[in-house]
Design a protein around this motif. Structure first.
Motif, PDB file in Angstrom:
ATOM      1  N   VAL A 353      -7.948 -10.379  -4.694  1.00 38.98           N
ATOM      2  CA  VAL A 353      -7.638 -10.870  -6.041  1.00 38.98           C
ATOM      3  C   VAL A 353      -7.416 -12.375  -6.084  1.00 38.98           C
ATOM      4  N   ALA A 354      -7.320 -13.035  -4.925  1.00 39.87           N
ATOM      5  CA  ALA A 354      -6.960 -14.456  -4.871  1.00 39.87           C
ATOM      6  C   ALA A 354      -8.183 -15.345  -4.960  1.00 39.87           C
ATOM      7  N   ASN A 355      -9.047 -15.051  -5.937  1.00 38.83           N
ATOM      8  CA  ASN A 355     -10.245 -15.862  -6.077  1.00 38.83           C
ATOM      9  C   ASN A 355     -10.676 -15.882  -7.539  1.00 38.83           C
ATOM     10  N   THR A 356     -11.674 -16.684  -7.838  1.00 34.52           N
ATOM     11  CA  THR A 356     -12.113 -16.808  -9.231  1.00 34.52           C
ATOM     12  C   THR A 356     -12.696 -15.509  -9.761  1.00 34.52           C
ATOM     13  N   ASN A 357     -13.109 -14.604  -8.884  1.00 38.71           N
ATOM     14  CA  ASN A 357     -13.664 -13.317  -9.295  1.00 38.71           C
ATOM     15  C   ASN A 357     -12.697 -12.166  -9.067  1.00 38.71           C
ATOM     16  N   GLY A 358     -11.408 -12.478  -8.954  1.00 43.67           N
ATOM     17  CA  GLY A 358     -10.427 -11.481  -8.546  1.00 43.67           C
ATOM     18  C   GLY A 358     -10.337 -10.267  -9.453  1.00 43.67           C
ATOM     19  N   THR A 359     -10.421 -10.465 -10.775  1.00 51.57           N
ATOM     20  CA  THR A 359     -10.311  -9.326 -11.694  1.00 51.57           C
ATOM     21  C   THR A 359     -11.449  -8.343 -11.472  1.00 51.57           C
ATOM     22  N   PHE A 360     -12.679  -8.849 -11.398  1.00 54.74           N
ATOM     23  CA  PHE A 360     -13.820  -7.947 -11.208  1.00 54.74           C
ATOM     24  C   PHE A 360     -13.795  -7.316  -9.827  1.00 54.74           C
ATOM     25  N   ALA A 361     -13.303  -8.040  -8.824  1.00 61.57           N
ATOM     26  CA  ALA A 361     -13.205  -7.471  -7.480  1.00 61.57           C
ATOM     27  C   ALA A 361     -12.223  -6.303  -7.463  1.00 61.57           C
ATOM     28  N   LEU A 362     -11.054  -6.485  -8.087  1.00 64.31           N
ATOM     29  CA  LEU A 362     -10.077  -5.399  -8.102  1.00 64.31           C
ATOM     30  C   LEU A 362     -10.557  -4.241  -8.970  1.00 64.31           C
ATOM     31  N   MET A 363     -11.301  -4.546 -10.041  1.00 66.58           N
ATOM     32  CA  MET A 363     -11.902  -3.462 -10.822  1.00 66.58           C
ATOM     33  C   MET A 363     -12.843  -2.639  -9.946  1.00 66.58           C
ATOM     34  N   ALA A 364     -13.643  -3.310  -9.121  1.00 64.47           N
ATOM     35  CA  ALA A 364     -14.558  -2.599  -8.228  1.00 64.47           C
ATOM     36  C   ALA A 364     -13.799  -1.752  -7.219  1.00 64.47           C
ATOM     37  N   VAL A 365     -12.736  -2.314  -6.662  1.00 60.80           N
ATOM     38  CA  VAL A 365     -11.928  -1.574  -5.680  1.00 60.80           C
ATOM     39  C   VAL A 365     -11.289  -0.351  -6.329  1.00 60.80           C
ATOM     40  N   HIS A 366     -10.680  -0.543  -7.484  1.00 56.35           N
ATOM     41  CA  HIS A 366      -9.983   0.578  -8.135  1.00 56.35           C
ATOM     42  C   HIS A 366     -10.971   1.632  -8.637  1.00 56.35           C
ATOM     43  N   SER A 367     -12.199   1.224  -8.931  1.00 54.94           N
ATOM     44  CA  SER A 367     -13.199   2.198  -9.363  1.00 54.94           C
ATOM     45  C   SER A 367     -13.497   3.223  -8.273  1.00 54.94           C
ATOM     46  N   LEU A 368     -13.299   2.848  -7.012  1.00 59.82           N
ATOM     47  CA  LEU A 368     -13.480   3.813  -5.929  1.00 59.82           C
ATOM     48  C   LEU A 368     -12.484   4.961  -6.060  1.00 59.82           C
ATOM     49  N   ASN A 369     -11.273   4.664  -6.532  1.00 57.11           N
ATOM     50  CA  ASN A 369     -10.299   5.735  -6.743  1.00 57.11           C
ATOM     51  C   ASN A 369     -10.764   6.695  -7.827  1.00 57.11           C
ATOM     52  N   ALA A 370     -11.413   6.159  -8.868  1.00 56.58           N
ATOM     53  CA  ALA A 370     -11.943   7.033  -9.918  1.00 56.58           C
ATOM     54  C   ALA A 370     -13.084   7.891  -9.382  1.00 56.58           C
ATOM     55  N   LEU A 371     -13.970   7.311  -8.568  1.00 50.88           N
ATOM     56  CA  LEU A 371     -15.045   8.096  -7.974  1.00 50.88           C
ATOM     57  C   LEU A 371     -14.493   9.223  -7.105  1.00 50.88           C
ATOM     58  N   LEU A 372     -13.390   8.952  -6.431  1.00 45.75           N
ATOM     59  CA  LEU A 372     -12.778   9.967  -5.564  1.00 45.75           C
ATOM     60  C   LEU A 372     -11.946  10.973  -6.365  1.00 45.75           C
ATOM     61  N   GLY A 373     -11.700  10.675  -7.645  1.00 46.63           N
ATOM     62  CA  GLY A 373     -10.919  11.586  -8.485  1.00 46.63           C
ATOM     63  C   GLY A 373      -9.470  11.690  -8.075  1.00 46.63           C
ATOM     64  N   ASN A 374      -8.915  10.624  -7.491  1.00 48.49           N
ATOM     65  CA  ASN A 374      -7.563  10.731  -6.936  1.00 48.49           C
ATOM     66  C   ASN A 374      -6.508  10.014  -7.764  1.00 48.49           C
ATOM     67  N   ILE A 375      -6.740   9.857  -9.062  1.00 48.54           N
ATOM     68  CA  ILE A 375      -5.754   9.222  -9.936  1.00 48.54           C
ATOM     69  C   ILE A 375      -4.802  10.280 -10.472  1.00 48.54           C
ATOM     70  N   GLU A 376      -3.516  10.039 -10.265  1.00 47.24           N
ATOM     71  CA  GLU A 376      -2.450  10.988 -10.617  1.00 47.24           C
ATOM     72  C   GLU A 376      -2.610  12.305  -9.854  1.00 47.24           C
ATOM     73  N   ARG A 377      -3.013  12.197  -8.603  1.00 45.63           N
ATOM     74  CA  ARG A 377      -3.088  13.351  -7.713  1.00 45.63           C
ATOM     75  C   ARG A 377      -2.381  13.038  -6.404  1.00 45.63           C
ATOM     76  N   GLY A 378      -1.931  14.058  -5.719  1.00 48.00           N
ATOM     77  CA  GLY A 378      -1.284  13.864  -4.436  1.00 48.00           C
ATOM     78  C   GLY A 378      -2.210  13.164  -3.462  1.00 48.00           C
ATOM     79  N   GLY A 379      -1.659  12.191  -2.748  1.00 53.33           N
ATOM     80  CA  GLY A 379      -2.459  11.413  -1.831  1.00 53.33           C
ATOM     81  C   GLY A 379      -3.317  10.369  -2.510  1.00 53.33           C
ATOM     82  N   GLY A 380      -3.024  10.092  -3.793  1.00 48.29           N
ATOM     83  CA  GLY A 380      -3.836   9.156  -4.552  1.00 48.29           C
ATOM     84  C   GLY A 380      -3.029   8.061  -5.207  1.00 48.29           C
ATOM     85  N   VAL A 381      -3.446   7.699  -6.430  1.00 46.81           N
ATOM     86  CA  VAL A 381      -2.849   6.599  -7.186  1.00 46.81           C
ATOM     87  C   VAL A 381      -1.895   7.179  -8.229  1.00 46.81           C
ATOM     88  N   LEU A 382      -0.686   6.641  -8.284  1.00 39.79           N
ATOM     89  CA  LEU A 382       0.347   7.167  -9.175  1.00 39.79           C
ATOM     90  C   LEU A 382       0.927   6.054 -10.032  1.00 39.79           C
TER      91      LEU A 382
END
Length: 818
Positions: A353-382
């Protein structure tokens, strides 16, 4: 009265395992009232322990202070407090250094020379408060209440609400917080509509993949995450750390993946490509709970490219490898391990996130959690529930306050930059300098050190010089408070009341109670109480906004809500999640107290309250987006850009859209703009090396540089003490004839620094790294004049979506120093 630390500890029968140091010719001293030293000379007496919360970093650890005859002599972790379970970092262990620091401001001070000259004279509290309250009253009488600002630091919970209440009652929209973690939630707002930093269920995940998140050494609560990490072997959890320089987290990971700075998002999207192509993603979650994955048609019949098509068309492993420097075979391995290991969780922070493209980079990283379906699930993102504290009624605004609160905030971007935030230190400095949209006449500073931590030092200095009255609340004068007119010294945390609740990234609801283990050693006052006093002196609805007399009473008032809720439990031995869950399922409570007073006494005895049982959230609570789903295609970002285009001229003008995107540093076009994507960083082509600052556990934000033990431990991994260094890969060093310990110049387009070289294989070739935290020009005898501050030579660049500083967007050259 000053006394050598070793002599002080010997008065109590030895040093109790504490280290004795003699760094850089500075003999470490404690500064105590003479009567305490005389009491100590009588020998060890009655021993007692007092529980409180450490606030030397944002981690919120529970600690216990050993007292002998009422004198604090040592600190240890509170083994029952759920955030740290007895663990402590070096900062917390050395908490007494802050309490007994010889360079504390011991009484109110008035500037007696030019701003920044370091010349002060003592003044009474009554005189100081009279000066401030009269200035405040004058501003209100003139109907200019909005020309008062408040620049805080990392305050959360009650203190944040307390300051906000004061400013709202007074009539100013200009309360801001500046810290290195500022605006960390923008990516989550765009994808999920969430305004809080998530927690990650590391304990129940089988694979943790971190993009730059150095959670064992930095972030919000390193001790909490260290405790979780300590279980990884017995739970067969694998850790993968992706970063440009191997951090402490990387060194402890099962696999370290070096990546070129500024390309974290491209790597995440390369992994997404494999997950999608090989159908390793959670199809049910993606189909039912996400928006914009497949190509889609809007209500006007317009066709849009979805995340799936964009990724498959642009981020195949070979292209991702060209961008990131990570071999395509490694990208395939990472993706397949991530897709075939469930549950897995992905984190992003630090270099991501410490760069001029930080927002889009973190969006890309967090999108992996959506692909894995682990949002609000055990062992995931809470996303953690807020504690059930009691709150005051809304502030009653008089006509002056109503008018002032409706003025445009002075730090609000008035051009195209920073559309997803209401504050950046850059817009604050530029607007104060230009007096746009109005002059700032009074500024309160609470803790923090914006001048030391920010990038555009000169403009911020000049901005501070334009303000009529600056009042600083802190315990030690630092680079920023050197420009104040009045120092109103605050207590140290061992002398004060506070509430520390829901530390970001900690995986359960909690409230820690910080209370004085000793009466103030000097003529200092709690900032919360000073604000109440100032409000009373201003009078009217401003004074009425604070019905309680002290900040301590405010804490008790809030905790009555927790008591009445019947939820959770006081953090004591034997109170664990399974037991609480068992009781809750049967409608029982862990603690039934005869009165609130009994509950309050238990809180103070044990340090706080927690509730690990999370409430079940509806889809609308998890995804607070226009679609009510996780949005690969961010409609929030689309609406924000549309507003900027409309502001620039005709809403449908393609020229205006290009103007807006160019000003936001976005090179993508079409639907890719609103999808997670990789934005190339515009590095200077004439500089061969990437320069990145990094953070170390003993002094992660520069605030601990005035503690001598932290200076002694600063370079514990590099065996460098009280000084800075630059890390460089041996291959890169050979190109410049640089050997271990060579003195070198690191030069950017902003300036240059002289440091010694540390050769390391734990860094990407053509990348150099300098630790942040040293290089103070103020802040007491132990901080001043030691090491260098890498921020002083980093270009003044930002992520123009979030307003976060782009600390890794600078390139440099390196030469041997003669």
């Amino acid at each position: 009265m000053e006394i050598k630390r070793r002599d002080f500890l010997r008065l109590f029968g030895g040093v109790s395992g504490a280290l004795l140091i003699d760094g850089c010719g500075l003999d470490e001293v404690f500064d105590l009232p003479a009567n305490m030293i005389e009491k100590a000379k009588k020998g060890a007496g009655i021993e007692a322990w007092s529980s409180t919360i450490c606030s030397l970093c944002p981690g919120g650890c529970g600690i216990q202070v050993r007292m002998i005859d009422g004198i604090p002599v040592s600190v240890k972790g509170n083994r029952f407090y759920p955030v740290n379970l007895g663990g402590m970092c070096p900062l917390g262990i050395n908490a007494l250094h802050e309490l007994y620091n010889p360079d504390r401001a011991k009484t109110p001070l008035r500037r007696s020379g030019d701003r920044g000259s370091g010349k002060w004279e003592p003044v009474t509290w009554d005189d100081a408060l009279k000066t401030v309250s009269e200035k405040l009253a004058t501003v209100r009488k003139e109907g200019k209440s909005h020309q008062v600002g408040f620049l805080g630091y990392n305050e959360r919970g009650l203190m944040r609400e307390h300051i906000s209440r004061f400013m709202r009652a007074f009539g100013s929209p200009n309360y801001y917080q500046f810290s290195l973690t500022q605006n960390d939630t923008v990516a989550y707002q765009l994808l999920q509509g969430q305004s809080q930093v998530p927690a990650y269920d590391i304990l129940n995940a089988k694979l943790i993949m971190s993009f730059g998140a150095n959670f064992l050494e930095g972030g919000y609560s390193p001790v909490y995450h260290t405790k979780l990490y300590s279980h990884h072997q017995d739970r067969n959890t694998r850790f993968v750390q992706i970063e440009s320089r191997m951090s402490l987290t990387g060194a402890n990971a099962d696999r370290w993946v070096p990546v070129r700075p500024g390309t974290y998002g491209a790597l995440a999207l390369g992994i997404a490509y494999v997950l999608i192509r090989e159908e390793l993603y959670d199809k049910e979650f993606v189909k039912n709970r996400t928006f914009g994955f497949e190509d889609w048609v809007d209500r006007f019949g317009g066709k849009h490219t979805g995340f799936k098509s964009d990724v498959l068309g642009n981020y195949y492993p070979e292209r991702a490898s060209q961008i990131t420097g990570v071999p395509s075979a490694t990208i395939l391995e990472l993706a397949r391990e991530l897709g075939n290991t469930r549950p897995s969780v992905v984190l992003g922070d630090g270099g991501a996130v410490a760069n001029t493209n930080g927002t889009f980079a973190l969006m890309a990283v967090h999108s992996l959690n959506a692909l894995l379906g682990n949002i609000e699930r055990g062992g995931g993102v809470l996303f953690i529930d807020q504690p059930p504290v009691q709150k005051h009624a809304m502030v009653s605004e008089d006509p002056v306050a109503r008018t002032g609160n409706h003025q445009t905030p002075i730090a609000q971007p008035d051009e195209i930059a920073f559309p997803m935030t209401d504050f950046s230190i850059e817009s604050f400095a530029q607007h104060v300098l230009a007096e746009r949209p109005y002059p700032l006449r009074i500024l309160f500073l609470y803790r923090g050190n914006a001048l030391f931590q920010s990038l555009n030092h000169d403009d911020l200095v000049n901005a501070l010089k334009k303000i009529d009255l600056i009042v600083s609340f802190d315990s030690v004068i630092n680079e920023t408070s050197e420009y104040a007119d009045l120092i109103l010294p605050d207590h140290t945390f061992l002398e004060k009341w506070d509430e520390v609740s829901n530390v970001p990234s900690v995986g359960f609801t909690h409230v820690g109670i910080q209370h004085p283990v000793i009466q103030p050693l000097h003529d200092t006052r709690h900032t919360g109480d000073v604000l109440i006093e100032l409000a009373r002196r201003v009078g009217g609805t401003v004074g009425a906004a604070f019905p309680l007399n002290t900040y301590e009473e405010e804490i008790k008032f809030r905790m009555k809500g927790v008591y009445l809720s019947g939820e959770g439990a006081v953090a004591t031995q034997g109170v664990r999640q399974l037991w609480l869950d068992y009781l809750q399922q049967r409608g029982w409570q862990i603690g039934r107290y005869a009165s609130f007073e009994e509950f309050w006494d238990r809180l103070l005895e044990h340090g706080g309250w927690w509730n690990p049982i999370r409430k079940k959230k509806s889809s609308s609570e998890v995804f607070r987006t226009p679609s009510g789903k996780f949005e690969f295609y961010s409609q929030t970002l689309k609406a924000s850009v549309d507003r900027l285009v409309a502001k620039a001229g005709a809403p449908r003008s393609s020229q205006n859209l290009d103007l807006v995107l160019n000003r936001l540093n976005i090179s993508a076009r079409g639907d890719s703009v609103f999808l997670p994507h990789h934005e190339p960083v515009s590095y200077e082509e004439d500089k061969p090396l990437y320069l990145i600052p990094f953070h170390v556990l003993p002094n992660p934000d520069g605030q601990a540089a005035n503690l001598p033990m932290m200076q002694e431990m600063f370079g514990y991994t590099a065996r460098r003490f009280w000084s800075s260094w630059v890390e460089i890969h041996p291959e890169t060093a050979a190109q410049y004839a640089i050997a271990e310990d060579s003195w070198v110049w690191v030069e950017t387009s902003v300036g240059r620094l002289k440091v010694q070289a540390k050769l390391s294989h734990a860094i990407v070739p053509n990348v150099i790294a300098i630790p942040f935290g040293l290089g103070h020009t103020s802040y007491g005898r132990y901080a001043k004049g030691h090491g260098v501050n890498p921020h002083s030579i980093i270009r003044n660049l930002y992520d123009l979506i979030s307003g976060k500083a782009a600390f890794e967007a600078t390139k440099a050259k390196i030469t041997l120093a003669s």
